[in-house]
Write a protein that holds these residues in place. Structure first.
Motif, mmCIF file in Angstrom:
data_model
loop_
_atom_site.group_PDB
_atom_site.id
_atom_site.type_symbol
_atom_site.label_atom_id
_atom_site.label_comp_id
_atom_site.label_asym_id
_atom_site.label_seq_id
_atom_site.Cartn_x
_atom_site.Cartn_y
_atom_site.Cartn_z
ATOM 1 N N LEU A 282 0.818 -1.210 0.000
ATOM 2 C CA LEU A 282 0.000 0.000 0.000
ATOM 3 C C LEU A 282 0.857 1.268 0.000
ATOM 4 O O LEU A 282 0.323 2.351 -0.202
ATOM 5 C CB LEU A 282 -0.901 0.024 1.239
ATOM 6 N N SER A 283 2.160 1.131 0.225
ATOM 7 C CA SER A 283 3.043 2.284 0.459
ATOM 8 C C SER A 283 2.460 3.163 1.558
ATOM 9 O O SER A 283 2.455 4.397 1.474
ATOM 10 C CB SER A 283 3.254 3.096 -0.830
ATOM 11 N N ALA A 284 1.945 2.500 2.590
ATOM 12 C CA ALA A 284 1.263 3.190 3.685
ATOM 13 C C ALA A 284 2.246 3.864 4.622
ATOM 14 O O ALA A 284 3.315 3.322 4.904
ATOM 15 C CB ALA A 284 0.400 2.194 4.453
ATOM 16 N N ASP A 285 1.869 5.016 5.094
ATOM 17 C CA ASP A 285 2.669 5.760 6.060
ATOM 18 C C ASP A 285 2.321 5.248 7.458
ATOM 19 O O ASP A 285 1.551 5.883 8.194
ATOM 20 C CB ASP A 285 2.382 7.256 5.926
ATOM 21 N N ILE A 286 2.874 4.107 7.773
ATOM 22 C CA ILE A 286 2.582 3.425 9.036
ATOM 23 C C ILE A 286 3.902 2.977 9.650
ATOM 24 O O ILE A 286 4.737 2.371 8.974
ATOM 25 C CB ILE A 286 1.659 2.210 8.803
ATOM 26 N N ALA A 287 4.072 3.276 10.934
ATOM 27 C CA ALA A 287 5.263 2.818 11.640
ATOM 28 C C ALA A 287 5.112 1.326 11.941
ATOM 29 O O ALA A 287 4.047 0.878 12.374
ATOM 30 C CB ALA A 287 5.434 3.599 12.938
#
Length: 190
Positions: free
Chosen positions: A22-27
């Motif tokens: 997803l190229s998610a901005d998630i740590a």
């Protein structure tokens, strides 16, 4: 920033791969967990009420269970196209597969592995062979559970056969699908 708690070589691997797809901005926060073989311990840094993974914290929202986390993430990152959004064709099938995995497929796989059989299980959940047939039905028509579209439902439903290869069914269409899923997810994991 949202945080996903995970532990390598666990059921959380699929969700970590999804976050990357997803190229998610998630740590990503690695924690230890108690393992089936008796190794590992519950990590006090893991906020999951039972010390399990995966566990997603997003502001005041806490999401557990892989199907729920996958739905939450694919809805939050619709541009990746890994889950049909509300109103889009295939949404019902997508939701059904995520729920089927959590409510039927995974419990049946665990019961089969534990060699537990009972008429009540067969009446309510059916059996392993029925589950494999449910998977095979759409795969005979298209390469993925949603036909021509690869989705996070493919990732979730194929995952036990990737990490627990002894459960791999003999059904060729399912085996081929698992191989396609593995190849697709391996590109991201690398």
């Amino acid at each position: 920033m949202p945080t996903l708690y995970f532990s390598p070589n666990s059921r959380s691997d699929t969700v970590v791969t999804l976050v990357r797809m997803l190229s998610a901005d998630i740590a990503l926060r690695e924690v230890s967990i108690a393992r089936q073989d008796g190794s590992g311990v519950r990590d006090p840094a893991n906020p999951h009420p039972e010390g399990k993974v995966p566990y997603l914290i997003d502001g005041d929202d806490a999401v557990r269970e892989r199907g729920a986390i996958i739905l939450y993430l694919t809805d939050a990152y619709p541009d990746a196209g890994l889950g049909p959004v509300v109103g889009e064709p295939g949404r019902g099938a997508y939701l059904s597969w995520l729920s089927y995995y959590q409510g039927v497929m995974e419990p049946l796989l665990i019961l089969k592995w534990a060699n537990v059989d009972h008429p009540a299980i067969n009446a309510g959940l059916r059996d392993f062979d029925t589950t494999i047939e449910r998977l095979a039905e759409p795969l005979r028509r298209g390469p993925w559970l949603l036909g021509e579209r690869f989705s996070a439902a493919d990732m979730l439903c194929s995952s036990p056969f990737l990490w627990f290869t002894a459960m791999m069914p003999d059904e060729p269409v399912v085996r081929d699908w698992v191989a396609r899923c593995k190849e697709r997810m391996s590109r991201v994991a690398a």
